[in-house]
Design an enzyme around this catalytic site. Structure first.
Site, PDB file in Angstrom:
ATOM      1  CG  ASP A 168     -11.391   4.746  -2.538  1.00  0.00           C
ATOM      2  OD1 ASP A 168     -10.291   5.014  -2.935  1.00  0.00           O
ATOM      3  OD2 ASP A 168     -11.848   5.572  -1.626  1.00  0.00           O
ATOM      4  CD  GLU A 226      -9.933   8.689  -1.939  1.00  0.00           C
ATOM      5  OE1 GLU A 226      -9.769   7.577  -2.471  1.00  0.00           O
ATOM      6  OE2 GLU A 226      -9.206   9.667  -2.190  1.00  0.00           O
ATOM      7  CB  SER A 241      -6.966   7.292  -1.273  1.00  0.00           C
ATOM      8  OG  SER A 241      -5.855   8.306  -2.207  1.00  0.00           O
TER       9      SER A 241
END
Length: 663
Positions: free
Chosen positions: A291, A287, A491
């Protein structure tokens, strides 16, 4: 665990002071009739809790003035558009009444407890007390429970009370009777072992490499959404990326990723800000890597900070969501854009603690009023919540939070390039806590009319509707611990849209204008013309086909996907900055400004990068005066990405330099 810097309780022998004969009557403030589903009762989950417990007490305050001011400075039709508030102005709007502070503080002091102010405006207090004292203070029976799905241990009570004179000033005490499951730790991200072979897509967009229909890179996003590759230059610009649950964005992974995906970025780095003992040391995780690689790799040269929330949280199972937002609100210059890829199902909040969701939502409004664009991934479960949940089959749809907060921008996902369609996992729907805001009323009414009786009774037709916008979210190429991965999820979409906002801010700040701040009133009015409407696909779940993507706003992709060039023309009042307009269609590789990309060190004290905020830009009036004119865009090589199958990053990214103008 006790976070460093908290006040140590004094006079512990006096701490157990039970209410005396003269004490006001107690008022039950929270009560569970039964242990919520999904939690193991105390008899099976372990002994009674011992040690120190942390509580947040929300003091009642009127958010009307805050919301009014937020909408006033965020509406392009308002004469005050762009005139964002200062920290002191926001604090004054949300401060509790002195009587409330005095009454609650006196009660705690009489029980030997010294409260600490937990929020910048003083509307939240924090205390730490032994479990036995908590039982006495709140007339409760705190016990240990386990959330089965996540194996998370929580200390909760099935009932708690407050003295009547205290109760009238307190909006909530957390954690008490709120059995809120932890936020989705890793939004539905699918790891792909290898990439499909390259095929022609038949795309009508000549400047989009056909391979982008099979795997997404920063160069694909630049081509699809007309995003410039020219380095940002505004000194006050900033972009924050929230990180939770020990997620790590490894600088070496980023360096290797950029060397292949964006070789024109010669010194791309990011700063790290620690909250609750958060750290960014160690092996990269999916994650955080996603990002950071798609903010640093898309928002070229915008100072970017990874805000790492650690394990020493002070807000119970909210796991740092209150901590991070209160930390940023307390800064004089919070980041101008904040993207978060974690979230909750809204249902536990709506059923148990709507006031807690409202408090968090108002905190996001505080940032928005000060000029920060707050974005959240909408979730990856279609209409079944933050993640796919077959348990809701035949039942009401499950909204996600904070995506349902009306003061943030929720970002859904799309896939493909001809046509660009809704991604099935893109969460969307309607809130059961927050009413539909006026800024989206017309757009949502149109959708409901088109929808007719489809899914009737499965959602709240009067609730805040989400998502607001969307971007690509399928098969994003990232590097984690030196290995290549392909991931899916909203995401991926939130950092992508956040990067576009950061680049728009760069143009505005350089023109002497304010940053965009809270986006939604703009997006649903002037901004909608600069978005690509997505009209095919749906987000199935709960045993249904979910909502369909249709013409106009829909509960799968929102208003659509961005076009940087068009957005720039709208935010700059149509005149536009000549250099910015030309650069929006070019992938320039001028390295003169590249060194600035390295101004953000990975030192934990690097929060200055996110906290530098545009002092001049934030206070600018947004009138367009002082806009730079006559600048000429430098001609540059247009780097087109070719994706090739194979296990190594170098085999997937191959750049073919050709001559091209603005796309």
């Amino acid at each position: 665990m006790v976070a460093a810097g908290l006040l140590i309780l004094s006079l512990l022998p006096l701490a157990l002071g039970r209410p005396g004969a003269q004490s006001p009557p107690l008022v039950v403030r929270g009560q569970q009739k039964a242990i919520p589903e999904g939690f193991i009762p105390p008899a099976f989950s372990g002994p009674r809790p011992v040690g120190i417990m942390h509580f947040v007490l929300g003091l009642k305050s009127d958010a009307t003035g805050l919301v009014k001011s937020l909408l006033d400075v965020s509406d392009p039709a308002s004469p005050n558009y762009g005139q964002h508030l200062s920290k002191d102005e926001v604090d004054k709007l949300t401060a509790p009444q002195p009587e409330a502070v005095q009454t609650v503080t006196n009660w705690l002091t009489k029980n030997g407890i010294t409260p600490e102010t937990y929020s910048s405006s003083g509307d939240m207090l924090r205390i730490q007390i032994p479990a036995d004292q908590a039982n006495t203070l709140f007339n409760a029976n705190f016990s240990t429970y386990i959330h089965e799905k996540t194996n998370t241990t929580m200390v909760r009570t099935l009932t708690y009370s407050l003295p009547a004179d205290v109760s009238e000033h307190v909006s909530f005490v957390y954690p008490t009777t709120q059995f809120i499951p932890p936020p989705t730790r890793k939004p539905e991200v699918r790891v792909i072992d290898r990439f499909p072979t390259t095929k022609r897509s038949g795309s009508k967009r000549a400047d989009i490499p056909p391979q982008c229909a099979q795997a997404i890179s920063p160069a694909c996003l630049q081509a699809i959404y007309n995003i410039p590759a020219t380095p940002a230059t505004a000194p006050g610009n900033s972009l924050g990326v929230s990180g939770f649950d020990n997620e790590v964005a490894n600088p070496d992974d980023l360096k290797d990723f950029l060397s292949q995906a964006r070789p024109d970025i010669t010194n791309g780095t990011f700063a790290v800000q620690s909250v609750d003992g958060g750290s960014d040391d160690g092996q990269g995780t999916t994650e955080a890597s996603l990002d950071i690689q798609y903010t640093v790799g898309v928002a070229t040269n915008v100072p970017t900070t990874f805000i790492s929330v650690g394990q020493q949280t002070q807000d119970g199972a909210l796991e740092g969501f209150l901590d991070i937002i209160n930390t940023l609100i307390a800064q004089e210059n919070p980041p101008l854009v904040l993207t978060t890829s974690f979230g909750f199902d809204e249902t536990p909040f709506s059923e148990q603690a709507p006031e807690l969701a409202e408090t968090l939502c108002n905190a996001y409004a505080k940032l928005g009023a000060r000029g920060t664009s707050v974005l959240f991934a909408s979730g990856d479960g279609g209409v079944s919540g933050s993640q796919s949940n077959p348990a809701c089959d035949g039942q009401q749809f499950i909204p996600t939070f904070p995506a349902t907060c009306p003061y943030i921008t929720a970002v859904g996902s799309t896939q493909g390039i001809n046509p660009e369609t809704a991604a099935q996992f893109s969460a969307g729907g309607f809130s059961n806590i927050f009413a539909r805001p006026d800024y989206q009323s017309d757009a949502v009414d149109g959708f409901l009319k088109t929808l007719g009786n489809t899914n009737a009774g499965l959602f709240n037709t009067t609730g805040r509707a989400y998502p607001d916008v969307s971007t690509q979210g399928v098969q994003f190429v990232i590097e984690v611990d030196g290995e290549l991965q392909g991931v899916d999820g909203t995401s991926a979409s939130s950092p992508t849209f956040a990067s576009i906002v950061a680049l728009l801010n760069d143009q505005l700040l350089n023109a002497g204008q304010s940053p965009l701040g809270f986006l939604n009133p703009f997006l649903y009015s002037k901004g909608v013309s600069a978005l690509n409407d997505i009209t095919s696909g749906s987000n199935p779940g709960c045993g249904t086909d979910g909502f369909p993507a249709v013409t106009g706003w829909d509960a799968v992709t929102g208003l659509g996907t961005p076009d940087f060039q068009k957005l720039l023309a709208v935010v700059s009042g149509g005149a536009g900055d000549a250099a910015g307009q030309a650069a929006a269609g070019q992938n320039a590789t001028d390295s003169a400004g590249q060194a600035a990309a390295g101004q953000n060190s990975t030192d934990v004290s690097g929060q200055a990068a996110a906290g530098q905020g545009a002092a001049a830009g934030q206070k600018a009036k947004g009138s367009g005066k002082g806009q730079k004119k006559g600048q000429k865009a430098a001609k540059a090589a247009h780097k087109r990405l070719e994706l090739r199958p194979g296990p190594g990053l170098g085999e997937i990214f191959h750049f073919d330099t050709t001559s091209a103008g603005s796309s």
